[in-house]
Design a protein around this motif. Structure first.
Motif, PDB file in Angstrom:
ATOM      1  N   ALA A   1      -8.301   2.085  25.966  1.00 29.42           N
ATOM      2  CA  ALA A   1      -8.998   0.979  25.601  1.00 29.42           C
ATOM      3  C   ALA A   1      -8.549   0.397  24.450  1.00 29.42           C
ATOM      4  N   ALA A   2      -8.328   1.022  23.428  1.00 31.63           N
ATOM      5  CA  ALA A   2      -7.720   0.524  22.281  1.00 31.63           C
ATOM      6  C   ALA A   2      -6.389  -0.267  22.459  1.00 31.63           C
ATOM      7  N   LYS A   3      -5.553   0.258  23.106  1.00 35.12           N
ATOM      8  CA  LYS A   3      -4.319  -0.217  23.343  1.00 35.12           C
ATOM      9  C   LYS A   3      -4.549  -1.614  23.749  1.00 35.12           C
ATOM     10  N   TYR A   4      -5.425  -1.743  24.911  1.00 37.54           N
ATOM     11  CA  TYR A   4      -5.648  -2.976  25.632  1.00 37.54           C
ATOM     12  C   TYR A   4      -6.810  -4.100  25.130  1.00 37.54           C
ATOM     13  N   GLY A   5      -7.310  -3.736  24.024  1.00 38.67           N
ATOM     14  CA  GLY A   5      -8.543  -4.156  23.300  1.00 38.67           C
ATOM     15  C   GLY A   5      -9.633  -4.342  23.795  1.00 38.67           C
ATOM     16  N   ALA A   6      -9.979  -3.368  24.794  1.00 37.92           N
ATOM     17  CA  ALA A   6     -11.058  -3.018  25.333  1.00 37.92           C
ATOM     18  C   ALA A   6     -12.354  -2.601  24.573  1.00 37.92           C
ATOM     19  N   ARG A   7     -13.524  -3.300  24.569  1.00 37.08           N
ATOM     20  CA  ARG A   7     -14.658  -2.743  23.634  1.00 37.08           C
ATOM     21  C   ARG A   7     -15.104  -1.566  24.058  1.00 37.08           C
ATOM     22  N   HIS A   8     -15.081  -1.204  25.322  1.00 42.75           N
ATOM     23  CA  HIS A   8     -15.700  -0.150  25.693  1.00 42.75           C
ATOM     24  C   HIS A   8     -14.860   1.074  26.365  1.00 42.75           C
ATOM     25  N   SER A   9     -14.979   2.094  26.479  1.00 41.98           N
ATOM     26  CA  SER A   9     -14.680   3.199  27.136  1.00 41.98           C
ATOM     27  C   SER A   9     -15.559   4.505  27.514  1.00 41.98           C
ATOM     28  N   GLY A  10     -15.030   5.241  28.308  1.00 40.39           N
ATOM     29  CA  GLY A  10     -15.852   6.234  28.833  1.00 40.39           C
ATOM     30  C   GLY A  10     -15.149   7.065  29.912  1.00 40.39           C
ATOM     31  N   THR A  11     -15.931   7.946  30.566  1.00 42.54           N
ATOM     32  CA  THR A  11     -15.747   8.767  31.734  1.00 42.54           C
ATOM     33  C   THR A  11     -16.303   8.416  32.931  1.00 42.54           C
ATOM     34  N   GLU A  12     -17.468   7.763  33.067  1.00 40.11           N
ATOM     35  CA  GLU A  12     -18.288   7.452  34.038  1.00 40.11           C
ATOM     36  C   GLU A  12     -18.226   5.975  34.658  1.00 40.11           C
ATOM     37  N   LEU A  13     -17.985   5.795  35.638  1.00 40.58           N
ATOM     38  CA  LEU A  13     -18.060   4.525  36.485  1.00 40.58           C
ATOM     39  C   LEU A  13     -19.312   3.651  36.152  1.00 40.58           C
ATOM     40  N   GLU A  14     -20.598   4.554  36.299  1.00 44.85           N
ATOM     41  CA  GLU A  14     -21.830   3.872  36.059  1.00 44.85           C
ATOM     42  C   GLU A  14     -22.120   3.337  34.753  1.00 44.85           C
TER      43      GLU A  14
ATOM     44  N   ALA B   1      -9.324   7.619  27.631  1.00 47.02           N
ATOM     45  CA  ALA B   1      -9.937   6.323  28.089  1.00 47.02           C
ATOM     46  C   ALA B   1     -10.179   5.500  26.655  1.00 47.02           C
ATOM     47  N   ALA B   2     -10.304   6.122  25.751  1.00 44.24           N
ATOM     48  CA  ALA B   2     -10.392   5.477  24.318  1.00 44.24           C
ATOM     49  C   ALA B   2      -9.318   5.115  23.893  1.00 44.24           C
ATOM     50  N   GLU B   3      -8.060   5.967  23.872  1.00 41.99           N
ATOM     51  CA  GLU B   3      -6.832   5.434  23.612  1.00 41.99           C
ATOM     52  C   GLU B   3      -6.248   4.206  24.318  1.00 41.99           C
TER      53      GLU B   3
ATOM     54  N   VAL C   1     -12.875  -5.459  29.433  1.00 37.90           N
ATOM     55  CA  VAL C   1     -14.036  -4.925  28.661  1.00 37.90           C
ATOM     56  C   VAL C   1     -14.248  -3.454  28.595  1.00 37.90           C
ATOM     57  N   SER C   2     -13.816  -2.865  29.661  1.00 38.49           N
ATOM     58  CA  SER C   2     -14.086  -1.270  29.778  1.00 38.49           C
ATOM     59  C   SER C   2     -12.874  -0.689  30.391  1.00 38.49           C
ATOM     60  N   VAL C   3     -12.312   0.427  29.634  1.00 40.70           N
ATOM     61  CA  VAL C   3     -11.453   1.255  30.472  1.00 40.70           C
ATOM     62  C   VAL C   3     -12.265   2.707  30.632  1.00 40.70           C
ATOM     63  N   ILE C   4     -12.346   3.308  32.061  1.00 35.92           N
ATOM     64  CA  ILE C   4     -12.903   4.537  32.256  1.00 35.92           C
ATOM     65  C   ILE C   4     -11.748   5.315  32.714  1.00 35.92           C
ATOM     66  N   SER C   5     -11.738   6.640  32.246  1.00 33.10           N
ATOM     67  CA  SER C   5     -10.898   7.591  32.816  1.00 33.10           C
ATOM     68  C   SER C   5     -11.541   8.905  33.032  1.00 33.10           C
ATOM     69  N   ARG C   6     -10.857  10.153  33.565  1.00 37.54           N
ATOM     70  CA  ARG C   6     -11.595  11.304  33.562  1.00 37.54           C
ATOM     71  C   ARG C   6     -11.679  11.984  32.033  1.00 37.54           C
ATOM     72  N   GLU C   7     -10.711  11.557  31.227  1.00 32.66           N
ATOM     73  CA  GLU C   7     -10.824  12.375  29.909  1.00 32.66           C
ATOM     74  C   GLU C   7     -11.381  11.124  28.835  1.00 32.66           C
TER      75      GLU C   7
END
Length: 320
Positions: free
Chosen positions: A43-56, A39-41, A29-35
Motif C-alpha cells: 500500500a505504501a509503495k503504490y500510495g494507497a491510504r488503506h491496507s488490511g487483511t479482510e475484503l470486508e 499489505a501495508a508495505e 485506495v486500499s490494498v488487501i493481502s493475507r499478511e
C-alpha cells in the motif's frame, strides 16, 4: 477519479497495481493481502491510504468504487458476489469460478445489481491477439483451426515469482479458460463438442499435471489444446491461429507469422501491456456505464464448456 481496492497482493496483484499507476483516473485506495505487514508495505509503495487483511474492510470504505480480485481461485465467485452486494464494481481475475454453478451465480448477481463485473481474460487484450481479431473483424482472416500449448514447470506449489502459494492452481479451471474463451471469441462460434484426457495426479498437489483437450464449434472450427505443469521450458502459452489467408503465432505480446517472421503490434493499442489494457477497459466501462469486453456475460459460455469437461473427467475417474 475511481477509487480502487486491490485484493490479493501477490505476483499478479502487483501487475495490476503497476498497470493502474499508468491510467488516468485510477486511484488506488486500499490494498488487501493475507499478511498485514505485506499489505501495508505494498500500500505504501503504490500510495494507497488503506491496507488490511479482510475484503470486508475495503468494501466498507466510501471512497472505494471498484475492486480488483487477485485472490485464490476458490474464493473468486464468493468474493465477486460480496463486492457487488456492497455496491462495488468488480474485476475478478481468471477464472471467475471453479464450478459452473458458481459462475452462473456471479452472472445472476451482475444482472441483479447492474454493476460492472469483468473477468480477467487477458488474451482478449494482448496486442498480439488484438491484431488477429482486427483482421478477422475486417473480413481479411477466418480461423479454420487453433493449436495451443500451455506449458509451465510447476511441480511445487509456487506462483509466477517462484514464491510458495497458499492454494493450488488448476490446469482446467484456470489455464484452459484463457484458450477456450479466446477460441470462441475469435471464431464468433459456440463450442458444441469437447473432449478431455488427463495424466496422473501429482501425489502432493492432488491435481493432474498434464491434460489434452479437443473442441469443435458449431461452424466447424477445431481446437487442440495441450497443457502441462511438467514442461521444463520454454514456459508460457503459445497460440497458433491457422486460417484461410495465413497462419499466426501469438506469444503473449509478440506475434509472428507461420514462417516465424515478426509482425509489429506496437501500434495496435495505447500500451503493449495486456494487464494494463484490461484494467483500462474496466475503468472505461465504469465511467461510460457500459458492458466491458470480457464481462461475465461475454465469457460465461467458456465456463459452461469447462463444467462439461470437468464432468467428463469425473466420469473417467469413475471408470478407473
Amino acid at each position: 477519479m475511481t477509487g480502487i481496492a486491490l485484493v490479493g497482493a501477490g505476483a499478479f496483484g502487483e501487475k495490476h497495481l503497476d498497470g493502474l499507476t499508468r491510467i488516468d483516473g485510477a486511484q488506488i485506495v486500499s490494498v488487501i493481502s493475507r499478511e498485514a505487514e505485506k499489505a501495508a508495505e505494498i500500500a505504501a509503495k503504490y500510495g494507497a491510504r488503506h491496507s488490511g487483511t479482510e475484503l470486508e474492510d475495503a468494501l466498507a470504505l466510501d471512497d472505494v468504487d471498484a475492486v480488483i480480485l487477485c485472490t485464490p481461485t476458490q474464493l473468486h465467485a464468493r468474493q465477486a458476489i460480496a463486492c457487488m452486494d456492497a455496491g462495488k464494481h468488480v474485476e475478478v481475475e481468471i477464472p471467475v469460478a471453479d464450478s459452473w454453478a458458481d459462475a452462473q451465480a456471479v452472472m445472476a448477481k451482475q444482472k441483479e445489481t447492474g454493476l460492472v463485473c469483468m473477468v480477467g481474460h487477458t488474451r482478449r487484450f494482448n496486442p498480439s491477439h488484438q491484431w488477429v481479431k482486427n483482421r478477422i473483424d475486417a473480413g481479411e482472416f477466418t480461423i479454420q483451426a487453433m493449436d495451443v500449448q500451455t506449458f509451465f514447470f510447476r511441480r511445487e506449489n509456487t506462483n509466477a515469482k517462484g514464491e510458495p502459494r497458499s492454494w493450488t492452481d488448476h490446469l482446467l479451471w484456470h489455464h484452459s479458460a484463457h484458450t477456450i474463451d479466446i477460441f470462441q471469441y475469435m471464431t464468433g462460434a459456440k463450442v458444441v463438442q469437447a473432449n478431455i484426457l488427463q495424466g496422473p495426479k501429482h501425489p502432493k498437489l492432488g491435481i493432474a499435471m498434464d491434460q489434452s483437450i479437443q473442441m469443435k464449434t458449431d461452424q466447424g472450427q477445431i481446437l487442440t489444446l495441450a497443457l502441462s505443469f511438467n514442461n521444463d521450458g520454454p514456459l508460457g502459452t503459445f497460440f497458433r491461429y491457422i486460417g484461410d489467408t495465413g497462419t499466426y503465432i501469438a506469444r503473449y505480446d509478440d506475434l509472428v507469422d507461420g514462417r516465424e517472421e515478426p509482425i509489429d503490434v506496437s501500434e495496435v493499442d495505447i500500451s503493449m501491456n495486456g494487464i494494463e489494457l484490461q484494467d483500462r477497459e474496466f475503468l472505461a466501462a465504469i465511467h461510460e456505464g457500459r458492458e466491458p469486453n470480457s464481462s461475465i456475460a461475454s465469457v460465461l459460455d467458456c465456463y459452461r464448456v469447462i463444467g462439461e469437461l470437468a464432468q467428463s473427467l469425473e466420469a473417467q475417474d469413475g471408470w478407473s
